[in-house]
Design a protein around this motif. Structure first.
Motif: not given
Ligand code: NAP
Length: 320
Positions: A3-7, A17-18, A57-60, A92-95
Motif C-alpha cells: 500500500a502507499i502510505r503518507v506519513h 510503498l509499504e 496521518l498516516p493515510y493511504t 482505508t484508501g484505494a492506492y
C-alpha cells in the motif's frame, strides 16, 4: 499487502510503498482486492496538505478503485465475494492491493468495463454527471463548453453531454488532447493555449454564446467565460487553482450565473441517481473511461507529478 502510505504532508516523494496487514471487514464493510486505482488531482492537494479535507496521518490516498470483492462483513447484502466492483470513496484508501469500503461505497462494475477503466469512474464521471444533471440542469437543446476536455472529468463530460443530446464544445492544449476530445464526443474543439480561441468559440455558436460552461481552470478562464455565455447561461466552477477578477456586468446583462461545485457535497439521493446513470451508460457503451497512462503502484509519486502536467490524454491509473 502493498500500500502507499503518507506519513507527512509534502511533495510527491512523501508517497511511500509499504507492507501492511491486509484489513478485515467489520459489519457493513467490504474488502476489495484492488486491481487498479485512479489518480485524481485532489489526491495531490490532499497529499500536499493544502486541501479542504486533511486526513489524519498516516493515510493511504485514493477514493477510486476497481477490483474484486474478497470478503464481506456481517450484514452486507449488496455484494458477495467474487463480484467485480468499483469504489466511490473507501475507508482505508484505494492506492493499495486491498481496500476496505462501506457497503454503500462499492458499486457493480459492468462486465464490459475493465479494472483500469473502473478506476476512472467515481470522481471523473461522478463529477461530470452531477455537474451536468444536478448543478447545471442541462437540457438536450443546449450548448455546453467543456473547458478542459482532455482530462478525466472533461472526457466524461463530453461523453455524457453528447449522449444527452447537447451540442458539445471542448477545449484541450495539445493536438493529442484535441483529437481525443473530438473522438469522445465534442462537435467542435478549440485549443485553449491559442490566442483568441474564445472568439472562435463565439463564432461556433453564431455569436449567441454557450448555455453552460464546465470550467476546469476558473482562475485562468472565468473572466472570459462570462463573455462567452448566452442569456441565462451558467458557469459551473469545477476546478480552480487561484484567484481571478471578473466584471459582474457581463453576468447582469445576460442574467447569467457562476455556480461553485463540489462532488463532496452531494446528497444520498443525488449519489444514487449518479450511480444508476453511470451504470446504465457504462453497460450500454455510452460511457467509456479512457486510460491515458498506467503505472505500477510503486510509481505513485510519478503519477502525482504527471497529473499536474499539461498535455492530458485521459486518466492516469495505478495498477495494484
Ligand atoms: P486532469 O485529468 O488532470 O485534466 C486537467 C484538464 O484541465 C485537462 O483537460 C487540461 O487540458 C485542462 N486544462 C489545462 N489548462 C487549461 C486551460 N488554460 N483552460 C482550460 N482547461 C485547461 O484533471 P480532472 O480530473 O479532469 O480535473 C479537472 C479539475 O477539476 C482539477 O482542477 C480537479 O481538481 C477539479 N475537480 C474538482 C472536483 C470538485 O468536486 N470540485 C471534482 C473533480 C475534479 P490540457 O492538458 O490538454 O491542456
Amino acid at each position: 499487502m502493498k500500500a502507499i502510505r503518507v506519513h507527512e504532508f509534502g511533495g510527491p516523494e512523501v508517497l511511500k510503498l509499504e507492507d501492511l496487514d491486509t484489513p478485515k471487514p467489520s459489519a457493513g464493510e467490504v474488502l476489495v482486492r484492488i486491481h487498479a486505482a485512479g489518480v485524481n488531482p485532489y489526491d495531490t492537494y490532499m497529499r500536499a496538505g493544502t486541501y479542504a479535507v486533511k486526513p489524519s496521518l498516516p493515510y493511504t490516498p485514493g477514493s477510486d478503485g476497481a477490483g474484486i470483492v474478497e470478503a464481506v462483513g456481517e450484514g452486507v447484502a449488496k455484494v458477495k465475494p467474487g463480484d467485480r466492483v468499483y469504489t466511490a470513496r473507501t475507508i482505508t484508501g484505494a492506492y493499495a492491493q486491498y481496500a476496505l469500503a462501506l457497503e454503500e461505497q462499492v458499486h457493480a462494475l459492468p462486465a464490459n468495463i475493465d479494472f483500469k477503466q473502473g478506476a476512472g469512474i467515481w470522481v471523473p464521471y461522478g463529477t461530470a454527471y452531477h455537474a451536468l444533471n444536478h448543478s447545471a440542469r442541462a437540457h438536450a437543446s443546449e450548448t455546453v463548453l467543456v473547458h478542459g476536455a482532455s482530462g478525466g472529468v472533461g472526457i466524461a463530460a463530453l461523453q455524457i453531454a453528447r449522449a444527452m443530446g447537447l451540442t458539445v464544445l471542448g477545449t484541450a492544449g495539445t493536438p493529442k488532447g484535441l483529437e481525443i476530445a473530438k473522438r469522445e464526443g465534442a462537435h467542435h474543439v478549440f485549443d485553449h493555449l491559442k490566442s483568441g480561441y474564445q472568439e472562435e468559440i463565439l463564432r461556433a455558436t453564431g455569436s449567441r454564446g454557450v448555455d453552460i460552461i464546465l470550467e476546469m481552470l476558473a482562475n485562468v478562464n472565468l473572466f472570459h467565460d462570462t463573455r462567452l455565455l448566452s442569456t441565462n447561461g451558467r458557469v459551473i466552477v469545477i476546478g480552480s487553482r487561484g484567484e481571478v477578477t471578473i466584471n459582474p456586468r457581463e453576468l447582469m446583462g445576460r442574467r447569467a450565473s457562476i455556480r461553485g461545485f463540489t462532488l463532496w457535497g452531494i446528497t444520498p439521493e443525488e449519489e444514487a441517481d449518479i450511480h444508476a446513470g453511470l451504470f446504465a451508460g457504462l453497460e450500454n457503451g455510452t460511457l467509456r473511461p479512457v486510460v491515458g497512462k498506467e503505472l505500477p503502484l510503486a510509481e505513485a509519486a510519478r503519477a502525482h507529478k504527471d497529473i499536474l502536467e499539461p498535455g492530458s490524454a485521459g486518466k492516469i491509473v495505478l495498477t495494484c
